[in-house]
Design a protein around this motif. Structure first.
Motif, mmCIF file in Angstrom:
data_model
loop_
_atom_site.group_PDB
_atom_site.id
_atom_site.type_symbol
_atom_site.label_atom_id
_atom_site.label_comp_id
_atom_site.label_asym_id
_atom_site.label_seq_id
_atom_site.Cartn_x
_atom_site.Cartn_y
_atom_site.Cartn_z
ATOM 1 N N UNK A 117 41.178 52.722 42.393
ATOM 2 C CA UNK A 117 41.282 51.263 42.437
ATOM 3 C C UNK A 117 41.218 50.634 41.047
ATOM 4 N N UNK A 118 40.454 51.223 40.129
ATOM 5 C CA UNK A 118 40.358 50.678 38.769
ATOM 6 C C UNK A 118 41.719 50.766 38.067
ATOM 7 N N UNK A 119 42.396 51.896 38.237
ATOM 8 C CA UNK A 119 43.724 52.048 37.649
ATOM 9 C C UNK A 119 44.715 51.060 38.268
ATOM 10 N N UNK A 120 44.592 50.833 39.571
ATOM 11 C CA UNK A 120 45.514 49.913 40.241
ATOM 12 C C UNK A 120 45.288 48.474 39.802
ATOM 13 N N UNK A 121 44.051 48.090 39.580
ATOM 14 C CA UNK A 121 43.770 46.746 39.080
ATOM 15 C C UNK A 121 44.420 46.550 37.717
ATOM 16 N N UNK A 122 44.290 47.528 36.849
ATOM 17 C CA UNK A 122 44.902 47.429 35.525
ATOM 18 C C UNK A 122 46.423 47.465 35.602
ATOM 19 N N UNK A 123 46.972 48.216 36.553
ATOM 20 C CA UNK A 123 48.424 48.232 36.751
ATOM 21 C C UNK A 123 48.914 46.863 37.208
ATOM 22 N N UNK A 124 48.165 46.227 38.095
ATOM 23 C CA UNK A 124 48.532 44.885 38.553
ATOM 24 C C UNK A 124 48.440 43.868 37.424
ATOM 25 N N UNK A 125 47.438 43.999 36.556
ATOM 26 C CA UNK A 125 47.306 43.101 35.403
ATOM 27 C C UNK A 125 48.507 43.260 34.467
ATOM 28 N N UNK A 126 48.917 44.509 34.218
ATOM 29 C CA UNK A 126 50.072 44.755 33.360
ATOM 30 C C UNK A 126 51.337 44.141 33.954
ATOM 31 N N UNK A 127 51.523 44.297 35.251
ATOM 32 C CA UNK A 127 52.697 43.718 35.913
ATOM 33 C C UNK A 127 52.658 42.194 35.879
ATOM 34 N N UNK A 128 51.485 41.630 36.132
ATOM 35 C CA UNK A 128 51.360 40.176 36.177
ATOM 36 C C UNK A 128 51.605 39.556 34.806
ATOM 37 N N UNK A 129 51.159 40.224 33.744
ATOM 38 C CA UNK A 129 51.385 39.716 32.391
ATOM 39 C C UNK A 129 52.882 39.609 32.092
ATOM 40 N N UNK A 130 53.639 40.611 32.529
ATOM 41 C CA UNK A 130 55.090 40.569 32.317
ATOM 42 C C UNK A 130 55.744 39.518 33.207
ATOM 43 N N UNK A 131 55.311 39.440 34.462
ATOM 44 C CA UNK A 131 55.901 38.482 35.401
ATOM 45 C C UNK A 131 55.714 37.051 34.902
ATOM 46 N N UNK A 132 54.556 36.743 34.339
ATOM 47 C CA UNK A 132 54.284 35.381 33.874
ATOM 48 C C UNK A 132 55.168 34.981 32.691
ATOM 49 N N UNK A 184 57.300 39.234 42.531
ATOM 50 C CA UNK A 184 56.369 39.878 41.606
ATOM 51 C C UNK A 184 55.101 39.073 41.400
ATOM 52 N N UNK A 185 55.261 37.751 41.289
ATOM 53 C CA UNK A 185 54.097 36.889 41.098
ATOM 54 C C UNK A 185 53.196 36.901 42.323
ATOM 55 N N UNK A 186 53.767 36.717 43.506
ATOM 56 C CA UNK A 186 52.981 36.668 44.734
ATOM 57 C C UNK A 186 52.334 38.022 45.040
ATOM 58 N N UNK A 187 53.110 39.093 44.920
ATOM 59 C CA UNK A 187 52.602 40.414 45.280
ATOM 60 C C UNK A 187 51.477 40.860 44.353
ATOM 61 N N UNK A 188 51.653 40.655 43.055
ATOM 62 C CA UNK A 188 50.636 41.120 42.115
ATOM 63 C C UNK A 188 49.407 40.214 42.100
ATOM 64 N N UNK A 189 49.593 38.909 42.326
ATOM 65 C CA UNK A 189 48.439 38.018 42.433
ATOM 66 C C UNK A 189 47.616 38.353 43.662
ATOM 67 N N UNK A 190 48.300 38.565 44.793
ATOM 68 C CA UNK A 190 47.598 38.952 46.014
ATOM 69 C C UNK A 190 46.931 40.311 45.852
ATOM 70 N N UNK A 191 47.612 41.216 45.152
ATOM 71 C CA UNK A 191 47.050 42.551 44.946
ATOM 72 C C UNK A 191 45.764 42.481 44.130
ATOM 73 N N UNK A 192 45.768 41.678 43.080
ATOM 74 C CA UNK A 192 44.554 41.542 42.270
ATOM 75 C C UNK A 192 43.399 40.992 43.095
ATOM 76 N N UNK A 204 55.484 48.365 42.373
ATOM 77 C CA UNK A 204 54.105 48.828 42.257
ATOM 78 C C UNK A 204 53.213 48.359 43.408
ATOM 79 N N UNK A 205 53.387 47.127 43.934
ATOM 80 C CA UNK A 205 52.532 46.686 45.044
ATOM 81 C C UNK A 205 52.593 47.567 46.288
ATOM 82 N N UNK A 206 53.620 48.424 46.404
ATOM 83 C CA UNK A 206 53.640 49.366 47.523
ATOM 84 C C UNK A 206 52.416 50.279 47.459
#
Length: 325
Positions: free
Chosen positions: A55-70, A33-41, A287-289
């Motif tokens: 793409x704007x929605x996907x950036x925010x989706x990645x931010x939401x995922x990364x916040x939980x992963x951290x 989750x950390x690697x995939x969402x960091x790379x995605x951002x 989500x990174x899919x």
């Protein structure tokens, strides 16, 4: 979570396995989750100026995922050590980030499905749609979802003053009055699950119906198939990660409110609750899919543009050499 049932007529429900389950699940999904969402951002932000609306929605989706992963390392530490030395605020913050990720992900997946479906069937709307509109939608989503998720940590803060070494699943549950709890549950399920579910199913059905029409597959069929895969992925992530949790959550809350006293329902809902929470957390890795489809779309565009630029440069060099001769 409770380790026994809410009714004295039912035998005790043993959920001591949940600490091992949570620790194992969070450990497994943390690194991917950390690697995939960091790379995605990183990738998505590189293409933020490209003409793709989702793409704007996907950036925010990645931010939401990364916040939980951290926040997962702190959860892993607690479920292994069974003690919490980081204070009440950090405990409730991690608890809050879990539900913020859950419902922000649901809303952003819904936004991606709606936008892909609408722009696929109405390309002229996509042409005139401004990126700032998506940014405005995202700001509203964060404000509404952020406020709506506040009751989750508030309702689990009853045991913090008594024992500061407990957190997450071992926190007490504040039980509001039955009418208040039922009203909150109804609003949460309708707005956070039922409505997004209906919208995503409808968008998936309309997109599939549109693509099955041979008349529309003549031109840009590859891009349209990618749009179909993206919408299907949104639906798959939603059903796999969020549907089991929200269906079980209804019975789980009614059991805790002593509204449901049937022992079979009680045992199933309490025992399945930890598994449904783990399924909800897996969305950080699924989500990174979506980002892969987006990156492949950009990669194709860049390769086409790069080929065009290279061709022009070669032509200009040939012209210059012919002039010298």
């Amino acid at each position: 979570m409770p380790r026994n049932t809410s009714s004295s007529n039912c035998s005790s429900v043993d959920v001591t396995f949940q600490s091992t389950l949570y620790a194992a699940t969070f450990t497994i999904i943390f690194i991917p989750g950390l690697l995939a969402n960091s790379a995605a951002l990183w990738v998505l932000c590189r293409f933020v100026n490209k003409k793709n609306k989702a793409i704007i929605f996907m950036i925010n989706l990645a931010v939401a995922d990364l916040a939980h992963v951290l926040s997962l390392p702190l959860r892993i530490f607690y479920y292994i050590k069974h003690t919490w030395p980081f204070g009440n605020f950090v405990c409730l913050l991690c608890f809050y980030l879990k539900y913020l990720n859950l419902y922000a992900s649901i809303v952003f997946l819904t936004c991606i499905s709606v936008q892909r479906c609408l722009f696929l069937m109405n390309p002229f709307k996509a042409k005139y749609w401004k990126r700032r509109y998506d940014a405005a939608v995202c700001i509203v989503v964060w404000m509404v979802v952020g406020a709506a998720c506040l009751p989750f940590p508030i309702m689990r803060s009853s045991g913090l003053g008594k024992n500061e070494t407990t957190c997450f699943a071992d926190l007490g549950l504040v039980k509001p009055s039955v009418p208040t709890a039922v009203a909150m549950l109804t609003i949460a399920e309708l707005s956070g699950f039922v409505v997004p579910l209906v919208v995503i199913v409808y968008c998936t059905w309309k997109t599939r119906q549109f693509l099955q029409n041979e008349e529309h597959l003549v031109e840009h069929s590859n891009e349209k198939q990618k749009a179909m895969r993206m919408v299907l992925t949104c639906a798959a992530v939603f059903f796999i990660c969020f549907t089991p949790y929200h269906i079980n959550f209804i019975f789980y809350m009614l059991v805790n409110l002593n509204i449901i006293k049937n022992c079979t329902v009680l045992n199933i809902s309490i025992s399945f609750h930890p598994f449904s929470l783990c399924l909800a957390s897996i969305n950080c890795c699924l989500d990174p899919v979506l980002y892969y489809f987006m990156a492949s779309e950009f990669r194709n565009k860049i390769s086409r543009n790069g080929s065009t630029v290279m061709h022009r440069r070669l032509m200009s060099r040939e012209s210059a050499s012919s002039v010298k001769e």
